[in-house]
Every structure is written in structure tokens, then in C-alpha cells.
Write a protein that holds these residues in place. Sequence first.
Motif, mmCIF file in Angstrom:
data_model
loop_
_atom_site.group_PDB
_atom_site.id
_atom_site.type_symbol
_atom_site.label_atom_id
_atom_site.label_comp_id
_atom_site.label_asym_id
_atom_site.label_seq_id
_atom_site.Cartn_x
_atom_site.Cartn_y
_atom_site.Cartn_z
ATOM 1 N N LEU A 65 11.874 0.402 -2.746
ATOM 2 C CA LEU A 65 10.874 1.463 -2.664
ATOM 3 C C LEU A 65 10.032 1.446 -3.932
ATOM 4 O O LEU A 65 10.490 1.073 -5.013
ATOM 5 C CB LEU A 65 11.519 2.826 -2.448
ATOM 6 N N ALA A 66 8.768 1.809 -3.759
ATOM 7 C CA ALA A 66 7.831 1.956 -4.863
ATOM 8 C C ALA A 66 7.231 3.345 -4.752
ATOM 9 O O ALA A 66 6.627 3.675 -3.722
ATOM 10 C CB ALA A 66 6.745 0.878 -4.822
ATOM 11 N N ARG A 67 7.432 4.159 -5.739
ATOM 12 C CA ARG A 67 6.980 5.533 -5.674
ATOM 13 C C ARG A 67 5.454 5.608 -5.738
ATOM 14 O O ARG A 67 4.828 4.782 -6.385
ATOM 15 C CB ARG A 67 7.621 6.328 -6.825
ATOM 16 N N PRO A 193 3.035 -5.713 -3.526
ATOM 17 C CA PRO A 193 2.486 -4.675 -2.645
ATOM 18 C C PRO A 193 2.444 -5.086 -1.178
ATOM 19 O O PRO A 193 2.522 -4.238 -0.277
ATOM 20 C CB PRO A 193 1.080 -4.443 -3.201
ATOM 21 N N GLU A 194 2.333 -6.402 -0.910
ATOM 22 C CA GLU A 194 2.277 -6.864 0.481
ATOM 23 C C GLU A 194 3.589 -6.608 1.215
ATOM 24 O O GLU A 194 3.607 -6.593 2.445
ATOM 25 C CB GLU A 194 1.918 -8.348 0.529
ATOM 26 N N ARG A 195 4.658 -6.396 0.473
ATOM 27 C CA ARG A 195 5.942 -6.116 1.120
ATOM 28 C C ARG A 195 5.887 -4.817 1.907
ATOM 29 O O ARG A 195 6.644 -4.634 2.859
ATOM 30 C CB ARG A 195 7.055 -6.062 0.076
ATOM 31 N N PHE A 196 5.013 -3.907 1.503
ATOM 32 C CA PHE A 196 4.923 -2.602 2.147
ATOM 33 C C PHE A 196 3.822 -2.538 3.193
ATOM 34 O O PHE A 196 3.445 -1.459 3.647
ATOM 35 C CB PHE A 196 4.718 -1.523 1.081
ATOM 36 N N GLU A 197 3.295 -3.709 3.568
ATOM 37 C CA GLU A 197 2.344 -3.809 4.668
ATOM 38 C C GLU A 197 3.064 -4.394 5.876
ATOM 39 O O GLU A 197 3.950 -5.235 5.734
ATOM 40 C CB GLU A 197 1.158 -4.686 4.272
ATOM 41 N N PHE A 198 2.700 -3.935 7.057
ATOM 42 C CA PHE A 198 3.396 -4.408 8.254
ATOM 43 C C PHE A 198 2.395 -4.672 9.364
ATOM 44 O O PHE A 198 1.524 -3.848 9.652
ATOM 45 C CB PHE A 198 4.423 -3.376 8.729
ATOM 46 N N THR A 199 2.530 -5.839 9.985
ATOM 47 C CA THR A 199 1.731 -6.208 11.149
ATOM 48 C C THR A 199 2.689 -6.494 12.296
ATOM 49 O O THR A 199 3.574 -7.351 12.171
ATOM 50 C CB THR A 199 0.883 -7.460 10.874
ATOM 51 N N PRO A 200 2.572 -5.775 13.416
ATOM 52 C CA PRO A 200 3.499 -6.012 14.535
ATOM 53 C C PRO A 200 3.452 -7.457 15.007
ATOM 54 O O PRO A 200 2.365 -8.031 15.163
ATOM 55 C CB PRO A 200 2.987 -5.055 15.619
#
Length: 212
Positions: A65-67, A193-200
Motif C-alpha cells: 500500500l502507498a498512502r 505507481p503502475e502497480r496500483f493501476e489495473f486493466t481488466p
Amino acid sequence: MNMSHYFKGAVFGALFSISTALHAAAVDRLSELLTRHQSFGAEFEQYTLSEEGGRQEHSSGEFVLARPDRFDWLTHTPFEQRIVSDGEYIWIYDPDLEQVTRKPASGQTESAPALILNGKIDALSERFDIRQIEQGNDREVFELLPLTAQRSFERIRLLFKDEVLSELLLEDSLGQRTSILLNAIELDADPDPERFEFTPPEGVDLILDPGV
């Protein structure tokens, strides 16, 4: 003046002042421990506990997690699931079901465990009476008790070892207890930061949950 009433009132006032001071000290200390790191990652083992304290249902995985409100929570066993928050939406991906659910992040990160992991001490202190019940030998334990009858949890205990959160013990309103053990902890690892992006993934069903 009735001296017995005066004495009782003075004692009550002194005890109330002591209780208030202890509460404030516990809130300050918990805030210090929870907010000193901008990112937090760990492997986890989660168990439900029997009345005798024995471990029953089990799951395991890892998270970062990144606050304030970004996280990537991956469960490996017993079933794979990934939950990602980019701050705007929360994505829940169930590979076995070939299904992704998307819901607004607002209001979904206000559960007690999310508040704890995100270090939102103000929101926690509005909902819980926070007490420090153990301190010493590189070990600190805090207990959170709900302030109102509208509650999901009857009791939460947080164990810190060497000033790092290592276990959460949650008791819900039905009496079920859950223990979450944290291992292989990484602090301030500056996650991508890309870890917290999601593409189905292609071919999965996408369910849009309005979160109302």
C-alpha cells in the motif's frame, strides 16, 4: 456540603482526567507508529480462530500500500484474488470466475482495517476508544473498542514488534475472531505507481458496482 458526595465527585473527576490523558497518549503513540511510513508491504497469513484460540480457515498472500488510498492486495490461497485501488476505483479480480468488479474507492476504504493500514488516526479515534494495553520489550499492543452500537467489530487488537505492525486481531459483532499475521515486511520501498493501476484482462466479465 455533603463531604461524601464531594469526595466521590473528586475521585470520579480525577479518574476521568487520568482516563482522558491515557486515551490521548495512546492515540498519539498509535498515530506515530502508523503514519511514519509512506508505503508498507508484507506477506500475510489470515486465520479464523475457534473459541479455544485454535486456527481454522486459512488464507495467505501479499500486499503493498502507498498512502493515502492506493493498494494492491493479492490472495494466493485458498483461491487467487487481486484487489487494487488506484485512489479513484477499487478493482476486484477473481481469475477462477473470469470476473472483475469495479466500485468507487470513496467510502470503500473506510473500514477499520483499511483505516489502520492507511494510518487514518483521526477517523479511527472518532469511531473507537483507543487504549495501549501493553508496552515493553520491543512489543506494544493497542486495543480499539467501538464508541457506538453501530459497529462491524466488537474489538480490535494491534500488535507492534520493534515499532512495526505485525499482527491484527479482529473480533466481529457475531463473535468471530480473525488473526492477520504480517511477515517479510518492507517499509518505504517506493513501489512503482503502475502497480496500483489495473486493466481488466480480455474476455473477463466486468461488473460496475455503483457502491451506493
